[in-house]
Enzyme design. Structure first.
Site, PDB file in Angstrom:
ATOM      1  N   HIS A   1      39.158  40.201  34.036  1.00  0.00           N
ATOM      2  CA  HIS A   1      38.695  38.820  34.039  1.00  0.00           C
ATOM      3  C   HIS A   1      39.654  38.077  32.658  1.00  0.00           C
ATOM      4  CE1 HIS A   1      35.773  35.707  32.558  1.00  0.00           C
ATOM      5  NE2 HIS A   1      35.188  35.813  33.748  1.00  0.00           N
TER       6      HIS A   1
ATOM      7  N   ASP B   1      34.758  46.847  29.897  1.00  0.00           N
ATOM      8  CA  ASP B   1      33.825  45.836  30.135  1.00  0.00           C
ATOM      9  C   ASP B   1      33.078  45.970  31.402  1.00  0.00           C
ATOM     10  OD1 ASP B   1      32.951  43.369  31.296  1.00  0.00           O
ATOM     11  OD2 ASP B   1      35.115  42.348  31.400  1.00  0.00           O
TER      12      ASP B   1
ATOM     13  N   GLN C   1      30.355  43.675  35.299  1.00  0.00           N
ATOM     14  CA  GLN C   1      30.244  43.777  36.570  1.00  0.00           C
ATOM     15  C   GLN C   1      29.671  45.035  37.259  1.00  0.00           C
ATOM     16  OE1 GLN C   1      30.504  40.809  38.780  1.00  0.00           O
ATOM     17  NE2 GLN C   1      30.968  39.773  37.227  1.00  0.00           N
TER      18      GLN C   1
ATOM     19  N   LYS D   1      23.670  38.966  33.965  1.00  0.00           N
ATOM     20  CA  LYS D   1      24.255  39.766  35.011  1.00  0.00           C
ATOM     21  C   LYS D   1      23.161  40.881  35.768  1.00  0.00           C
ATOM     22  CE  LYS D   1      28.638  38.461  34.478  1.00  0.00           C
ATOM     23  NZ  LYS D   1      29.299  37.376  35.228  1.00  0.00           N
TER      24      LYS D   1
ATOM     25  N   CYS E   1      38.135  33.243  37.221  1.00  0.00           N
ATOM     26  CA  CYS E   1      38.680  33.782  35.812  1.00  0.00           C
ATOM     27  C   CYS E   1      39.371  35.057  36.018  1.00  0.00           C
ATOM     28  CB  CYS E   1      37.621  34.044  35.098  1.00  0.00           C
ATOM     29  SG  CYS E   1      36.606  32.362  34.465  1.00  0.00           S
TER      30      CYS E   1
END
Length: 404
Positions: A121, A198, A201, A224, A362
Protein backbone atom coordinates in the site's frame (compact mmCIF):
# COMPACT_ATOMS: atom_id res chain seq x y z
CA UNK A 1 -22.42 -22.42 15.99
CA UNK A 2 -21.66 -19.96 13.17
CA UNK A 3 -24.90 -18.63 11.66
CA UNK A 4 -24.48 -15.81 9.17
CA UNK A 5 -28.10 -14.67 9.38
CA UNK A 6 -27.83 -14.31 13.16
CA UNK A 7 -24.54 -12.45 12.80
CA UNK A 8 -26.01 -10.06 10.23
CA UNK A 9 -28.55 -8.93 12.81
CA UNK A 10 -25.63 -7.46 14.80
CA UNK A 11 -24.92 -4.94 12.00
CA UNK A 12 -27.59 -2.23 11.70
CA UNK A 13 -26.25 -0.86 8.42
CA UNK A 14 -26.85 -4.15 6.61
CA UNK A 15 -30.61 -3.59 6.78
CA UNK A 16 -30.54 -0.27 4.90
CA UNK A 17 -31.15 0.35 1.22
CA UNK A 18 -28.95 2.17 -1.28
CA UNK A 19 -30.58 3.60 -4.41
CA UNK A 20 -33.72 1.70 -3.49
CA UNK A 21 -31.91 -1.65 -3.38
CA UNK A 22 -30.80 -3.75 -0.39
CA UNK A 23 -27.23 -2.83 0.50
CA UNK A 24 -24.63 -5.37 -0.60
CA UNK A 25 -21.42 -4.26 1.11
CA UNK A 26 -18.30 -5.66 -0.55
CA UNK A 27 -15.81 -2.93 0.42
CA UNK A 28 -14.63 -4.63 3.60
CA UNK A 29 -10.94 -4.31 2.75
CA UNK A 30 -11.36 -0.52 2.93
CA UNK A 31 -13.32 -0.61 6.17
CA UNK A 32 -15.44 -3.21 7.90
CA UNK A 33 -18.88 -2.48 9.29
CA UNK A 34 -19.49 -1.99 13.02
CA UNK A 35 -21.70 -4.31 15.08
CA UNK A 36 -24.24 -3.00 17.56
CA UNK A 37 -22.16 -4.39 20.42
CA UNK A 38 -19.33 -1.98 19.56
CA UNK A 39 -21.69 0.90 18.84
CA UNK A 40 -23.19 0.38 22.31
CA UNK A 41 -19.73 0.67 23.89
CA UNK A 42 -19.15 3.98 22.09
CA UNK A 43 -22.53 5.36 23.25
CA UNK A 44 -21.91 4.09 26.78
CA UNK A 45 -18.54 5.83 26.98
CA UNK A 46 -19.88 9.24 25.98
CA UNK A 47 -23.00 8.76 28.10
CA UNK A 48 -21.30 7.64 31.30
CA UNK A 49 -17.48 7.92 31.34
CA UNK A 50 -16.41 10.84 29.15
CA UNK A 51 -13.29 12.29 30.80
CA UNK A 52 -9.59 12.66 30.09
CA UNK A 53 -7.42 9.80 31.24
CA UNK A 54 -4.24 9.22 33.25
CA UNK A 55 -4.36 12.73 34.72
CA UNK A 56 -7.37 13.12 36.96
CA UNK A 57 -8.02 12.03 40.52
CA UNK A 58 -11.78 12.30 40.05
CA UNK A 59 -13.96 9.25 39.51
CA UNK A 60 -14.79 9.72 35.84
CA UNK A 61 -11.12 10.07 34.91
CA UNK A 62 -10.19 6.98 36.87
CA UNK A 63 -13.02 4.95 35.34
CA UNK A 64 -12.15 6.05 31.81
CA UNK A 65 -8.48 5.26 32.44
CA UNK A 66 -9.35 1.78 33.65
CA UNK A 67 -11.46 1.09 30.56
CA UNK A 68 -8.77 2.41 28.21
CA UNK A 69 -5.97 0.41 29.80
CA UNK A 70 -8.20 -2.70 29.93
CA UNK A 71 -8.54 -2.36 26.14
CA UNK A 72 -4.75 -2.22 25.82
CA UNK A 73 -4.52 -5.48 27.75
CA UNK A 74 -7.17 -7.08 25.51
CA UNK A 75 -5.14 -6.13 22.44
CA UNK A 76 -1.94 -7.39 24.07
CA UNK A 77 -3.57 -10.76 24.75
CA UNK A 78 -5.07 -11.00 21.26
CA UNK A 79 -1.74 -10.43 19.50
CA UNK A 80 0.24 -12.25 22.22
CA UNK A 81 2.60 -9.37 22.93
CA UNK A 82 4.89 -10.07 25.87
CA UNK A 83 4.07 -6.76 27.64
CA UNK A 84 1.06 -4.44 27.57
CA UNK A 85 3.43 -1.47 27.18
CA UNK A 86 4.53 -2.92 23.82
CA UNK A 87 1.07 -1.93 22.50
CA UNK A 88 1.05 1.72 21.40
CA UNK A 89 -2.31 3.25 20.54
CA UNK A 90 -2.17 5.16 17.26
CA UNK A 91 -4.66 6.79 14.90
CA UNK A 92 -4.26 3.81 12.57
CA UNK A 93 -1.85 1.77 10.50
CA UNK A 94 -0.40 4.76 8.65
CA UNK A 95 0.36 6.53 11.94
CA UNK A 96 2.19 3.45 13.23
CA UNK A 97 4.30 3.14 10.09
CA UNK A 98 5.24 6.82 10.16
CA UNK A 99 6.12 6.61 13.85
CA UNK A 100 8.65 3.86 13.14
CA UNK A 101 9.99 5.55 9.99
CA UNK A 102 10.50 8.80 11.87
CA UNK A 103 12.33 6.99 14.66
CA UNK A 104 14.71 5.24 12.29
CA UNK A 105 15.81 8.60 10.88
CA UNK A 106 18.09 8.67 13.92
CA UNK A 107 19.75 5.35 13.05
CA UNK A 108 20.15 5.16 9.29
CA UNK A 109 23.08 6.56 7.38
CA UNK A 110 24.06 6.99 3.74
CA UNK A 111 24.07 3.76 1.72
CA UNK A 112 22.22 1.74 4.35
CA UNK A 113 19.50 -0.30 2.63
CA UNK A 114 15.76 -0.48 3.22
CA UNK A 115 13.65 -3.19 1.57
CA UNK A 116 9.93 -3.00 0.79
CA UNK A 117 7.81 -5.26 -1.42
CA UNK A 118 6.08 -4.65 -4.74
CA UNK A 119 2.76 -5.51 -3.07
CA UNK A 120 2.68 -2.58 -0.67
CA UNK A 121 0.00 0.00 0.00
CA UNK A 122 1.22 3.56 -0.58
CA UNK A 123 1.38 4.06 3.19
CA UNK A 124 4.09 1.41 3.32
CA UNK A 125 6.03 2.96 0.43
CA UNK A 126 5.95 6.73 0.82
CA UNK A 127 7.21 6.94 4.45
CA UNK A 128 10.25 4.83 3.53
CA UNK A 129 10.95 6.93 0.45
CA UNK A 130 10.84 10.01 2.68
CA UNK A 131 13.12 8.26 5.19
CA UNK A 132 15.65 7.43 2.45
CA UNK A 133 15.57 11.02 1.17
CA UNK A 134 16.37 12.28 4.68
CA UNK A 135 19.14 9.81 5.44
CA UNK A 136 20.70 8.84 2.12
CA UNK A 137 19.64 5.23 2.57
CA UNK A 138 18.76 3.17 -0.51
CA UNK A 139 15.26 1.76 -1.12
CA UNK A 140 15.08 -1.69 -2.70
CA UNK A 141 11.97 -3.58 -3.82
CA UNK A 142 11.08 -7.30 -3.68
CA UNK A 143 9.52 -7.99 -7.10
CA UNK A 144 6.24 -9.87 -7.70
CA UNK A 145 5.09 -12.42 -10.26
CA UNK A 146 1.94 -12.68 -12.39
CA UNK A 147 0.09 -14.56 -9.64
CA UNK A 148 0.58 -11.61 -7.31
CA UNK A 149 3.17 -13.36 -5.16
CA UNK A 150 6.56 -12.11 -4.00
CA UNK A 151 9.59 -13.70 -5.66
CA UNK A 152 11.48 -14.94 -2.62
CA UNK A 153 14.67 -15.83 -4.50
CA UNK A 154 14.90 -12.16 -5.47
CA UNK A 155 14.32 -11.17 -1.84
CA UNK A 156 17.18 -13.44 -0.77
CA UNK A 157 19.44 -11.76 -3.32
CA UNK A 158 18.54 -8.28 -2.03
CA UNK A 159 19.53 -9.03 1.56
CA UNK A 160 23.00 -7.97 2.63
CA UNK A 161 24.96 -6.65 5.59
CA UNK A 162 23.75 -3.20 4.55
CA UNK A 163 20.07 -4.14 4.99
CA UNK A 164 18.79 -2.35 8.08
CA UNK A 165 15.02 -2.46 7.66
CA UNK A 166 12.51 -4.68 5.88
CA UNK A 167 8.85 -3.73 5.51
CA UNK A 168 6.15 -5.94 4.04
CA UNK A 169 2.41 -6.33 4.39
CA UNK A 170 1.03 -9.53 5.84
CA UNK A 171 -1.78 -9.47 3.24
CA UNK A 172 -2.02 -7.40 0.05
CA UNK A 173 -4.94 -4.99 0.16
CA UNK A 174 -5.22 -4.96 -3.64
CA UNK A 175 -4.97 -8.70 -4.34
CA UNK A 176 -5.55 -10.54 -1.06
CA UNK A 177 -2.24 -12.42 -1.31
CA UNK A 178 -1.00 -13.74 2.05
CA UNK A 179 2.73 -13.11 2.14
CA UNK A 180 5.20 -15.58 3.68
CA UNK A 181 6.15 -13.23 6.49
CA UNK A 182 7.61 -15.99 8.68
CA UNK A 183 10.28 -16.60 6.03
CA UNK A 184 10.83 -12.89 5.42
CA UNK A 185 11.27 -12.16 9.15
CA UNK A 186 13.65 -15.08 9.65
CA UNK A 187 15.86 -14.22 6.67
CA UNK A 188 15.91 -10.51 7.57
CA UNK A 189 17.01 -11.24 11.11
CA UNK A 190 19.87 -13.38 9.80
CA UNK A 191 21.46 -10.20 8.40
CA UNK A 192 20.55 -8.12 11.45
CA UNK A 193 17.68 -6.18 9.87
CA UNK A 194 14.57 -5.09 11.74
CA UNK A 195 11.15 -6.00 10.29
CA UNK A 196 7.85 -4.13 10.31
CA UNK A 197 4.72 -6.00 9.24
CA UNK A 198 1.70 -4.08 7.96
CA UNK A 199 -1.23 -6.09 9.34
CA UNK A 200 -4.09 -3.85 8.24
CA UNK A 201 -5.46 -6.49 5.85
CA UNK A 202 -4.53 -9.60 7.81
CA UNK A 203 -6.10 -8.89 11.18
CA UNK A 204 -9.72 -9.25 9.97
CA UNK A 205 -8.93 -12.82 8.93
CA UNK A 206 -5.92 -14.04 10.94
CA UNK A 207 -4.80 -13.80 14.58
CA UNK A 208 -1.10 -12.89 14.39
CA UNK A 209 1.06 -14.14 17.27
CA UNK A 210 3.73 -11.45 17.29
CA UNK A 211 6.03 -13.42 19.58
CA UNK A 212 5.84 -16.58 17.46
CA UNK A 213 6.37 -14.50 14.31
CA UNK A 214 9.30 -12.70 15.99
CA UNK A 215 8.16 -9.46 14.31
CA UNK A 216 9.96 -6.35 15.51
CA UNK A 217 6.93 -4.17 14.70
CA UNK A 218 3.35 -4.97 13.70
CA UNK A 219 0.70 -2.38 12.85
CA UNK A 220 -3.05 -2.43 12.21
CA UNK A 221 -6.24 -0.34 12.34
CA UNK A 222 -9.36 -0.95 14.39
CA UNK A 223 -11.74 -0.07 11.55
CA UNK A 224 -10.58 -3.12 9.60
CA UNK A 225 -11.81 -5.43 12.37
CA UNK A 226 -15.29 -4.13 13.25
CA UNK A 227 -13.98 -1.21 15.32
CA UNK A 228 -14.16 2.56 14.83
CA UNK A 229 -12.05 4.68 12.50
CA UNK A 230 -9.29 6.89 13.86
CA UNK A 231 -7.63 4.36 16.14
CA UNK A 232 -5.13 1.56 15.67
CA UNK A 233 -2.12 0.00 17.27
CA UNK A 234 1.61 -0.33 16.85
CA UNK A 235 3.18 -3.37 18.45
CA UNK A 236 6.90 -3.02 18.95
CA UNK A 237 9.39 -5.16 20.81
CA UNK A 238 10.25 -3.46 24.06
CA UNK A 239 13.94 -3.17 23.15
CA UNK A 240 13.13 -1.37 19.89
CA UNK A 241 10.56 0.96 21.44
CA UNK A 242 13.09 1.99 24.06
CA UNK A 243 15.64 2.80 21.33
CA UNK A 244 13.30 4.87 19.16
CA UNK A 245 12.99 8.57 19.99
CA UNK A 246 9.50 10.01 20.62
CA UNK A 247 7.49 10.72 17.48
CA UNK A 248 5.61 13.74 18.87
CA UNK A 249 6.08 16.05 21.81
CA UNK A 250 3.35 17.21 24.17
CA UNK A 251 1.41 16.26 27.22
CA UNK A 252 1.29 12.68 28.50
CA UNK A 253 4.60 11.61 26.91
CA UNK A 254 6.79 13.49 29.36
CA UNK A 255 8.35 12.62 32.70
CA UNK A 256 9.64 16.07 33.65
CA UNK A 257 9.72 19.36 31.75
CA UNK A 258 11.95 22.37 32.40
CA UNK A 259 13.07 25.05 29.97
CA UNK A 260 16.54 23.54 30.15
CA UNK A 261 15.65 19.86 29.54
CA UNK A 262 12.73 17.46 29.15
CA UNK A 263 12.76 13.79 30.05
CA UNK A 264 10.30 11.34 28.58
CA UNK A 265 7.78 8.99 30.12
CA UNK A 266 8.16 5.24 30.12
CA UNK A 267 6.45 3.02 27.57
CA UNK A 268 3.79 3.15 26.24
CA UNK A 269 3.20 6.83 27.07
CA UNK A 270 6.47 7.91 25.43
CA UNK A 271 4.69 7.52 22.05
CA UNK A 272 1.20 8.67 23.07
CA UNK A 273 1.45 12.45 23.16
CA UNK A 274 -1.68 14.47 23.82
CA UNK A 275 -5.22 13.39 24.53
CA UNK A 276 -5.77 10.09 22.72
CA UNK A 277 -8.89 8.75 21.04
CA UNK A 278 -10.08 7.38 24.36
CA UNK A 279 -13.44 6.13 23.19
CA UNK A 280 -11.80 4.67 20.08
CA UNK A 281 -9.32 2.70 22.15
CA UNK A 282 -12.06 1.30 24.38
CA UNK A 283 -14.17 0.42 21.33
CA UNK A 284 -11.11 -1.22 19.73
CA UNK A 285 -11.02 -3.57 22.69
CA UNK A 286 -14.74 -4.24 22.31
CA UNK A 287 -14.26 -5.04 18.62
CA UNK A 288 -11.53 -7.55 19.51
CA UNK A 289 -13.97 -9.16 21.96
CA UNK A 290 -16.68 -9.30 19.29
CA UNK A 291 -14.43 -10.88 16.67
CA UNK A 292 -13.16 -13.46 19.12
CA UNK A 293 -16.72 -14.29 20.15
CA UNK A 294 -17.55 -14.98 16.50
CA UNK A 295 -14.35 -17.02 16.33
CA UNK A 296 -11.50 -16.54 13.87
CA UNK A 297 -11.53 -20.20 12.90
CA UNK A 298 -15.22 -19.87 12.00
CA UNK A 299 -14.47 -16.66 10.12
CA UNK A 300 -11.66 -18.30 8.13
CA UNK A 301 -13.71 -21.32 7.10
CA UNK A 302 -16.72 -19.24 6.07
CA UNK A 303 -14.78 -16.54 4.21
CA UNK A 304 -12.84 -19.22 2.29
CA UNK A 305 -16.18 -20.67 1.24
CA UNK A 306 -17.33 -17.24 0.04
CA UNK A 307 -14.07 -16.66 -1.84
CA UNK A 308 -14.27 -20.02 -3.63
CA UNK A 309 -17.92 -19.49 -4.56
CA UNK A 310 -17.40 -15.94 -5.83
CA UNK A 311 -14.31 -16.89 -7.82
CA UNK A 312 -16.13 -19.70 -9.61
CA UNK A 313 -19.20 -17.58 -10.37
CA UNK A 314 -17.28 -14.52 -11.60
CA UNK A 315 -15.02 -16.57 -13.86
CA UNK A 316 -18.11 -17.82 -15.69
CA UNK A 317 -18.45 -14.28 -17.11
CA UNK A 318 -16.76 -14.09 -20.50
CA UNK A 319 -13.94 -11.56 -20.65
CA UNK A 320 -13.55 -11.29 -16.87
CA UNK A 321 -10.00 -11.56 -15.51
CA UNK A 322 -8.97 -11.91 -11.87
CA UNK A 323 -5.71 -10.35 -10.68
CA UNK A 324 -4.02 -12.06 -7.76
CA UNK A 325 -4.34 -15.81 -8.14
CA UNK A 326 -2.14 -17.06 -5.32
CA UNK A 327 -3.28 -20.24 -3.58
CA UNK A 328 -2.77 -18.39 -0.31
CA UNK A 329 -5.09 -15.40 -0.18
CA UNK A 330 -7.86 -13.84 1.88
CA UNK A 331 -11.41 -13.15 0.72
CA UNK A 332 -10.55 -10.46 -1.85
CA UNK A 333 -11.14 -10.60 -5.59
CA UNK A 334 -9.68 -7.93 -7.86
CA UNK A 335 -10.97 -8.19 -11.40
CA UNK A 336 -11.65 -6.38 -14.66
CA UNK A 337 -13.87 -6.96 -17.66
CA UNK A 338 -12.15 -6.77 -21.01
CA UNK A 339 -12.11 -3.27 -22.52
CA UNK A 340 -14.32 -1.75 -19.77
CA UNK A 341 -12.96 0.77 -17.26
CA UNK A 342 -13.38 -0.41 -13.65
CA UNK A 343 -14.85 2.93 -12.56
CA UNK A 344 -17.74 2.52 -14.99
CA UNK A 345 -18.55 -0.94 -13.66
CA UNK A 346 -18.37 0.31 -10.06
CA UNK A 347 -20.77 3.16 -10.84
CA UNK A 348 -23.39 0.80 -12.26
CA UNK A 349 -22.99 -1.60 -9.33
CA UNK A 350 -23.59 1.28 -6.94
CA UNK A 351 -26.90 2.02 -8.68
CA UNK A 352 -27.81 -1.58 -7.84
CA UNK A 353 -26.92 -1.08 -4.17
CA UNK A 354 -23.64 -2.99 -4.44
CA UNK A 355 -20.60 -1.36 -2.84
CA UNK A 356 -17.24 -2.33 -4.33
CA UNK A 357 -13.97 -0.44 -4.58
CA UNK A 358 -12.56 0.65 -7.93
CA UNK A 359 -9.19 2.18 -8.81
CA UNK A 360 -5.61 1.40 -7.86
CA UNK A 361 -6.45 0.82 -4.17
CA UNK A 362 -3.47 2.92 -3.03
CA UNK A 363 -1.28 0.27 -4.62
CA UNK A 364 -0.37 1.91 -7.92
CA UNK A 365 2.86 -0.08 -8.47
CA UNK A 366 0.77 -3.27 -8.61
CA UNK A 367 -1.44 -1.78 -11.30
CA UNK A 368 1.62 -0.62 -13.21
CA UNK A 369 2.97 -4.18 -13.07
CA UNK A 370 -0.21 -5.50 -14.70
CA UNK A 371 -0.37 -2.48 -17.06
CA UNK A 372 -3.91 -1.60 -16.03
CA UNK A 373 -5.47 1.63 -14.64
CA UNK A 374 -7.03 -0.20 -11.71
CA UNK A 375 -9.39 -3.02 -10.79
CA UNK A 376 -12.84 -3.68 -9.41
CA UNK A 377 -12.24 -5.07 -5.91
CA UNK A 378 -14.87 -7.10 -4.10
CA UNK A 379 -13.79 -7.89 -0.55
CA UNK A 380 -15.91 -10.23 1.57
CA UNK A 381 -16.44 -10.45 5.31
CA UNK A 382 -18.00 -13.05 7.58
CA UNK A 383 -21.34 -11.19 7.52
CA UNK A 384 -21.68 -11.46 3.72
CA UNK A 385 -23.69 -14.19 1.99
CA UNK A 386 -23.70 -16.25 -1.18
CA UNK A 387 -26.95 -14.56 -2.15
CA UNK A 388 -25.11 -11.23 -2.10
CA UNK A 389 -22.40 -12.74 -4.31
CA UNK A 390 -25.13 -13.83 -6.73
CA UNK A 391 -26.34 -10.22 -6.79
CA UNK A 392 -22.78 -9.06 -7.55
CA UNK A 393 -22.46 -11.53 -10.42
CA UNK A 394 -25.77 -10.43 -11.93
CA UNK A 395 -24.74 -6.80 -11.47
CA UNK A 396 -21.44 -7.35 -13.28
CA UNK A 397 -23.27 -9.09 -16.11
CA UNK A 398 -25.65 -6.13 -16.37
CA UNK A 399 -22.76 -3.66 -16.36
CA UNK A 400 -20.99 -5.63 -19.06
CA UNK A 401 -24.12 -5.65 -21.23
CA UNK A 402 -24.61 -1.89 -20.78
CA UNK A 403 -20.99 -0.92 -21.36
CA UNK A 404 -19.94 -3.29 -24.12
Amino acid sequence: MFNVETIRQDFPILSRKVNGKPLVYFDNAATSQTPQQVIDVIVDYYSNYNANIHRGVHTLSQEATDLYEAARHKIQAHFNAKHAHEIIFTSGTTHGINLVANGFSSFLKKDDEVIVSALEHHSNIVPWQMLCERTGAILKVIPMNEDGELILSEFDALLSKNTKLVFVNHVSNALGTINPIEYIIKKSHEVGAAVLIDGAQSTPHIVPDVQALDADFYVTSAHKICGPTGVGMLYGKEAWLKKLPPYQGGGEMIDEVTFEKTTYADLPHKFEAGTPNICGGIAFGAAIDYMNNVGFENISVYETELLTYATEKLLEIEGLKIYGTSDKKTSVISFNIEDIHPYDVGTILDKLGIAVRTGHHCAQPIMDFYKIPGTIRASFSFYNTKAEIDALVEGVKKAKMMLS
